[in-house]
Scaffold this motif. Structure first.
Motif, PDB file in Angstrom:
ATOM      1  N   ILE A 125       0.845  -1.203   0.000  1.00 20.85           N
ATOM      2  CA  ILE A 125       0.000   0.000   0.000  1.00 20.85           C
ATOM      3  C   ILE A 125       0.880   1.252   0.000  1.00 20.85           C
ATOM      4  O   ILE A 125       0.619   2.209  -0.734  1.00 20.85           O
ATOM      5  CB  ILE A 125      -0.965  -0.008   1.200  1.00 20.85           C
ATOM      6  N   LEU A 126       1.939   1.242   0.819  1.00 24.40           N
ATOM      7  CA  LEU A 126       2.840   2.396   0.847  1.00 24.40           C
ATOM      8  C   LEU A 126       3.541   2.584  -0.500  1.00 24.40           C
ATOM      9  O   LEU A 126       3.769   3.729  -0.927  1.00 24.40           O
ATOM     10  CB  LEU A 126       3.870   2.236   1.965  1.00 24.40           C
ATOM     11  N   TYR A 173       4.046   5.875  -5.209  1.00 20.17           N
ATOM     12  CA  TYR A 173       4.005   6.087  -6.664  1.00 20.17           C
ATOM     13  C   TYR A 173       3.018   7.194  -7.012  1.00 20.17           C
ATOM     14  O   TYR A 173       3.319   8.070  -7.844  1.00 20.17           O
ATOM     15  CB  TYR A 173       3.624   4.788  -7.370  1.00 20.17           C
ATOM     16  N   ASP A 174       1.835   7.176  -6.380  1.00 22.63           N
ATOM     17  CA  ASP A 174       0.859   8.246  -6.621  1.00 22.63           C
ATOM     18  C   ASP A 174       1.392   9.599  -6.163  1.00 22.63           C
ATOM     19  O   ASP A 174       1.124  10.619  -6.801  1.00 22.63           O
ATOM     20  CB  ASP A 174      -0.455   7.945  -5.898  1.00 22.63           C
ATOM     21  N   PRO A 200      -8.346   5.600  -2.986  1.00 22.09           N
ATOM     22  CA  PRO A 200      -9.054   4.926  -1.881  1.00 22.09           C
ATOM     23  C   PRO A 200      -8.121   4.149  -0.954  1.00 22.09           C
ATOM     24  O   PRO A 200      -8.461   3.912   0.201  1.00 22.09           O
ATOM     25  CB  PRO A 200     -10.014   3.970  -2.588  1.00 22.09           C
ATOM     26  N   LEU A 201      -6.948   3.770  -1.440  1.00 16.88           N
ATOM     27  CA  LEU A 201      -5.981   3.086  -0.571  1.00 16.88           C
ATOM     28  C   LEU A 201      -5.518   3.982   0.570  1.00 16.88           C
ATOM     29  O   LEU A 201      -5.140   3.495   1.629  1.00 16.88           O
ATOM     30  CB  LEU A 201      -4.775   2.620  -1.377  1.00 16.88           C
ATOM     31  N   TRP A 202      -5.539   5.300   0.366  1.00 18.19           N
ATOM     32  CA  TRP A 202      -5.150   6.234   1.423  1.00 18.19           C
ATOM     33  C   TRP A 202      -6.084   6.078   2.610  1.00 18.19           C
ATOM     34  O   TRP A 202      -5.634   5.998   3.758  1.00 18.19           O
ATOM     35  CB  TRP A 202      -5.170   7.667   0.893  1.00 18.19           C
ATOM     36  N   LEU A 203      -7.371   6.016   2.358  1.00 22.04           N
ATOM     37  CA  LEU A 203      -8.351   5.846   3.433  1.00 22.04           C
ATOM     38  C   LEU A 203      -8.175   4.493   4.116  1.00 22.04           C
ATOM     39  O   LEU A 203      -8.179   4.408   5.354  1.00 22.04           O
ATOM     40  CB  LEU A 203      -9.775   5.978   2.887  1.00 22.04           C
ATOM     41  N   ALA A 204      -7.973   3.449   3.334  1.00 20.91           N
ATOM     42  CA  ALA A 204      -7.761   2.123   3.919  1.00 20.91           C
ATOM     43  C   ALA A 204      -6.494   2.107   4.770  1.00 20.91           C
ATOM     44  O   ALA A 204      -6.475   1.528   5.866  1.00 20.91           O
ATOM     45  CB  ALA A 204      -7.664   1.072   2.813  1.00 20.91           C
TER      46      ALA A 204
END
Length: 143
Positions: free
Chosen positions: A28-29, A34-35, A48-52
């Protein structure tokens, strides 16, 4: 499916879960990194991975707090620890709010809002750890 009763297997299963969680967090990191590089900070936070990731981190921190509260020596009073922590939190919130007012483009109201948000965000874990300490102290007192 049978429930595992062997302590060695339970420990091994917990270690496997921990390794899987670590690999998932690194993945996830990596995606969020990358983003961040390609789309910037706003693009990363839209994923949405930021929220997760944030939810998982907060839950992990609260679960760790319950373990650390059980591991502590109970020589100190929970009320004394809470009052010291509250005092430090008020000082930090006040200093941050004070310096925000001197930042260009911000007003006194912005400093009060920032200090208040910081105070509330710090108050929630303090009350939770106080609850855990008093609960543990009550359980030790009964025994």
């Amino acid at each position: 499916m049978k429930k595992i009763r062997d302590e060695r297997l339970i420990l091994k299963n917990l270690q496997n879960t921990r390794i899987a969680y670590l690999i998932q967090t690194v993945g996830i990191l990596g995606i969020l990194g990358y983003d961040l590089v390609t789309k910037g900070l706003d693009g990363m936070r839209e994923n949405p991975l930021w929220l997760a990731f944030m939810i998982t981190t907060v839950i992990s921190a609260y679960l760790s707090m319950s373990i650390s509260a059980d591991h502590e020596n109970n020589k100190k009073s929970p009320k004394k620890s809470l009052s010291i922590s509250l005092f430090v939190l008020v000082i930090i919130s006040t200093i941050v709010g004070f310096f925000v007012t001197f930042t260009e483009g911000f007003t006194i109201i912005d400093g009060v809002i920032m200090g208040g948000i910081l105070f509330i965000c710090g108050l929630v874990p303090l009350i939770y750890i106080y609850y855990l300490r008093t609960k543990r102290q009550d359980e030790n007192f009964v025994e």
